[in-house]
Design a protein around this motif. Structure first.
Motif, PDB file in Angstrom:
ATOM      1  N   PHE A 166       0.867  -0.725   0.053  1.00 20.74           N
ATOM      2  CA  PHE A 166       0.388   0.138   0.475  1.00 20.74           C
ATOM      3  C   PHE A 166       0.922   1.224   0.218  1.00 20.74           C
ATOM      4  N   GLY A 167       2.283   1.076  -0.472  1.00 17.13           N
ATOM      5  CA  GLY A 167       3.006   2.611   0.055  1.00 17.13           C
ATOM      6  C   GLY A 167       2.909   3.312  -2.140  1.00 17.13           C
ATOM      7  N   LYS A 168       3.589   3.899  -2.045  1.00 18.02           N
ATOM      8  CA  LYS A 168       3.646   4.960  -2.665  1.00 18.02           C
ATOM      9  C   LYS A 168       4.824   5.583  -3.116  1.00 18.02           C
ATOM     10  N   PHE A 169       5.125   6.177  -3.992  1.00 20.33           N
ATOM     11  CA  PHE A 169       6.291   7.162  -4.744  1.00 20.33           C
ATOM     12  C   PHE A 169       5.830   8.200  -4.469  1.00 20.33           C
ATOM     13  N   GLY A 170       6.392   8.923  -4.114  1.00 22.80           N
ATOM     14  CA  GLY A 170       5.903  10.561  -3.377  1.00 22.80           C
ATOM     15  C   GLY A 170       6.448  10.917  -2.830  1.00 22.80           C
ATOM     16  N   ALA A 171       6.766  12.155  -2.141  1.00 26.65           N
ATOM     17  CA  ALA A 171       7.101  12.771  -0.426  1.00 26.65           C
ATOM     18  C   ALA A 171       5.591  13.216   0.321  1.00 26.65           C
ATOM     19  N   LEU A 172       5.517  13.060   1.222  1.00 25.63           N
ATOM     20  CA  LEU A 172       4.296  13.288   2.063  1.00 25.63           C
ATOM     21  C   LEU A 172       3.420  14.778   2.535  1.00 25.63           C
ATOM     22  N   ASP A 173       4.894  15.488   1.782  1.00 21.65           N
ATOM     23  CA  ASP A 173       4.846  17.289   1.781  1.00 21.65           C
ATOM     24  C   ASP A 173       4.451  17.555   0.168  1.00 21.65           C
ATOM     25  N   VAL A 174       4.208  16.684  -0.759  1.00 26.20           N
ATOM     26  CA  VAL A 174       3.714  17.321  -1.973  1.00 26.20           C
ATOM     27  C   VAL A 174       2.169  16.378  -2.360  1.00 26.20           C
ATOM     28  N   ASP A 175       1.197  17.255  -2.617  1.00 25.71           N
ATOM     29  CA  ASP A 175      -0.546  16.533  -3.387  1.00 25.71           C
ATOM     30  C   ASP A 175       0.176  16.189  -4.651  1.00 25.71           C
ATOM     31  N   GLU A 176      -0.127  14.826  -4.464  1.00 23.57           N
ATOM     32  CA  GLU A 176      -0.679  14.265  -5.709  1.00 23.57           C
ATOM     33  C   GLU A 176      -1.289  12.959  -5.641  1.00 23.57           C
ATOM     34  N   GLU A 177      -2.103  12.995  -7.175  1.00 27.72           N
ATOM     35  CA  GLU A 177      -3.174  11.823  -6.480  1.00 27.72           C
ATOM     36  C   GLU A 177      -2.712  10.155  -5.813  1.00 27.72           C
ATOM     37  N   TRP A 178      -2.994   9.695  -5.337  1.00 25.97           N
ATOM     38  CA  TRP A 178      -2.557   8.484  -4.704  1.00 25.97           C
ATOM     39  C   TRP A 178      -2.543   7.456  -5.407  1.00 25.97           C
ATOM     40  N   GLU A 179      -3.397   6.790  -6.265  1.00 24.74           N
ATOM     41  CA  GLU A 179      -3.560   5.502  -7.349  1.00 24.74           C
ATOM     42  C   GLU A 179      -2.772   5.465  -8.293  1.00 24.74           C
ATOM     43  N   TYR A 180      -2.268   6.983  -9.856  1.00 19.08           N
ATOM     44  CA  TYR A 180      -1.099   6.361 -10.195  1.00 19.08           C
ATOM     45  C   TYR A 180       0.215   6.764  -9.067  1.00 19.08           C
ATOM     46  N   GLU A 181       0.572   7.523  -8.523  1.00 21.95           N
ATOM     47  CA  GLU A 181       1.462   6.825  -7.830  1.00 21.95           C
ATOM     48  C   GLU A 181       1.553   5.649  -7.125  1.00 21.95           C
ATOM     49  N   ALA A 182       0.756   5.416  -6.755  1.00 21.80           N
ATOM     50  CA  ALA A 182       0.980   3.772  -6.057  1.00 21.80           C
ATOM     51  C   ALA A 182       0.773   2.851  -6.729  1.00 21.80           C
ATOM     52  N   ARG A 183       0.196   3.317  -7.998  1.00 22.31           N
ATOM     53  CA  ARG A 183      -0.334   1.970  -8.634  1.00 22.31           C
ATOM     54  C   ARG A 183       1.562   1.467  -9.873  1.00 22.31           C
ATOM     55  N   ARG A 184       2.291   2.504  -9.764  1.00 26.41           N
ATOM     56  CA  ARG A 184       3.434   3.215 -10.582  1.00 26.41           C
ATOM     57  C   ARG A 184       4.229   1.974  -9.643  1.00 26.41           C
ATOM     58  N   TYR A 185       4.160   2.149  -8.579  1.00 24.70           N
ATOM     59  CA  TYR A 185       5.089   2.111  -7.174  1.00 24.70           C
ATOM     60  C   TYR A 185       4.705   0.065  -7.103  1.00 24.70           C
ATOM     61  N   TYR A 186       3.285  -0.358  -7.415  1.00 28.87           N
ATOM     62  CA  TYR A 186       3.082  -1.909  -7.212  1.00 28.87           C
ATOM     63  C   TYR A 186       3.752  -2.815  -8.615  1.00 28.87           C
ATOM     64  N   ILE A 187       3.123  -2.119  -9.387  1.00 28.55           N
ATOM     65  CA  ILE A 187       3.247  -3.303 -10.439  1.00 28.55           C
ATOM     66  C   ILE A 187       5.012  -2.444 -10.655  1.00 28.55           C
TER      67      ILE A 187
END
Length: 384
Positions: A166-187
């Motif tokens: 359930f992790g993702k790319f991206g720092a916590l102080d950046v506002d971005e869509e969870w699904e895109y970076e979580a999908r890219r991380y997972y895949i």
């Protein structure tokens, strides 16, 4: 960062990094999360990357408020989470190190001069550890995505500490869509181990989870069923979104022209999503994630040195390495004297399970001609 009354994230944001694991572009950095549970006894869950040890220790000290941790729980030994263990052991000499047997072997591999022999608590699958009002339940998650991985469930606050899941790319102080970076991380990182992720999901399905705390990314606190459903789709290699991805390379523009014609025909026929990706210029991790997201894929490239263009070869290697399956594929090849691209691409995907090959393969002899336009029309009909 406060998660619940007793649980805090004392991790760090990394904006120095450009490539995670040496290959995944992370323009918005990374977070390395570490958690503290304050109770009668205090548990720290995981550490951070070596470049941020001092910042992490300062964060930890601020939350502890003159208390000392009783336990360091190690869920995952990858260095972005384990590199500061040595410093923790020295800073808090009374703390017990909690891990499973495989983790303790890895600790010796990474830190050959760290003496914790009298500070070990070896846990087994389904063991529990009471901190007072909080009780932690350990669930082993081998190969999600290292063999020693385990997750922890806090029954009091209903928090799943999920390691890299359930992790993702991206720092916590950046506002971005969870699904895109979580999908890219997972895949990119975990997809190969779908069977093991499915096993973990079965273990945790009986848990009453209000919050998921991963080692990367934000604490997930709303609509937990949505995140579990996505992980179920991804790990079972099912189609997430209906649509067609066209992944191509083009040297002089002729293959690109064919791709553009096909994309337009697909849109005219009402295809719900048409994603066109120039593999020579695109983020490869994002391209691979899109191939897994959509149900249909068209590969288009030239014959090159009696093979296929390098970016397409790399792309297909990424797919097969991650057990790409359960998809429909069409092929477009270009060659001026000995077209081989379609055969090579099909051979490269021969080990992939449950692939449906559409009937139409488009062969371009140097430049797109009227018969190719007709073939692309037929291909579009098959894909839609």
């Amino acid at each position: 960062m406060k998660i619940t009354k007793d649980i805090f994230n004392v991790g760090v944001n990394d904006h120095q990094i450009d490539l995670f694991e040496g290959q995944y572009a992370v323009p918005n950095g990374m977070s390395y999360n570490s958690y503290v549970i304050l109770d009668e006894k205090i548990a720290v869950l995981d550490t951070v990357d070596v470049h941020f040890t001092n910042e992490w220790l300062d964060n930890l000290k601020a939350v502890l408020e003159n208390r000392e941790p009783d336990y360091l729980i190690i869920q995952h030994m990858e260095p972005d989470h384990s590199a500061s263990i040595y410093d923790f052991v020295n800073a808090y000499p009374k703390a017990i190190i909690v891990a499973n047997a495989k983790t303790f072997v890895m600790l010796e591999n990474f830190f050959d001069d760290m003496d914790i022999e009298n500070r070990k608590l070896v846990v087994k699958n389904n063991d529990k550890l009471s901190l007072g009002s909080h009780e932690l339940h350990f669930v082993f998650a081998p190969m999600v995505h290292w063999p020693e991985v385990m997750v922890c469930y806090d029954s009091k606050d209903k928090v799943l500490f999920s390691a890299d899941a359930f992790g993702k790319f991206g720092a916590l102080d950046v506002d971005e869509e969870w699904e895109y970076e979580a999908r890219r991380y997972y895949i990119g990182i975990i997809a190969k181990y779908g069977t093991q992720v499915q096993a973990l999901l079965k273990h945790i399905e009986a848990m009453d989870i209000d919050i998921i705390c991963s080692l990367h990314g934000p604490a997930l606190q709303e609509n937990i069923a949505h995140y579990l459903a996505l992980y179920n789709i991804w790990s079972s290699f099912r189609v997430e979104s209906e649509g067609v991805m066209i992944a191509y390379t083009s040297i002089y523009g002729h293959t690109k022209k064919a791709v553009e014609i096909l994309a337009e025909k697909l849109k005219e026929k009402g295809c719900p999503n048409v994603v066109v990706c120039d593999l020579a210029r695109a983020d490869m991790a994002g391209a691979v994630a899109d191939a897994f997201r959509y149900g249909k894929l068209v590969l288009a490239t030239t014959t090159y040195n009696a093979g296929i263009f390098p970016f397409v070869k790399q792309f297909i290697d990424h797919l097969t390495e991650r057990n790409y399956q359960n998809r429909t594929i069409g092929l477009i090849e270009n060659g001026s004297w000995a077209p081989l691209a379609a055969k090579i691409m099909k051979d490269m995907l021969s080990s992939s399970k449950n692939i449906t090959w559409i009937d139409t393969t488009v062969r371009i002899n140097s430049a797109v001609k009227a018969e190719n336009v007709d073939q692309l029309e037929v291909m579009a009909k098959e894909l839609c």
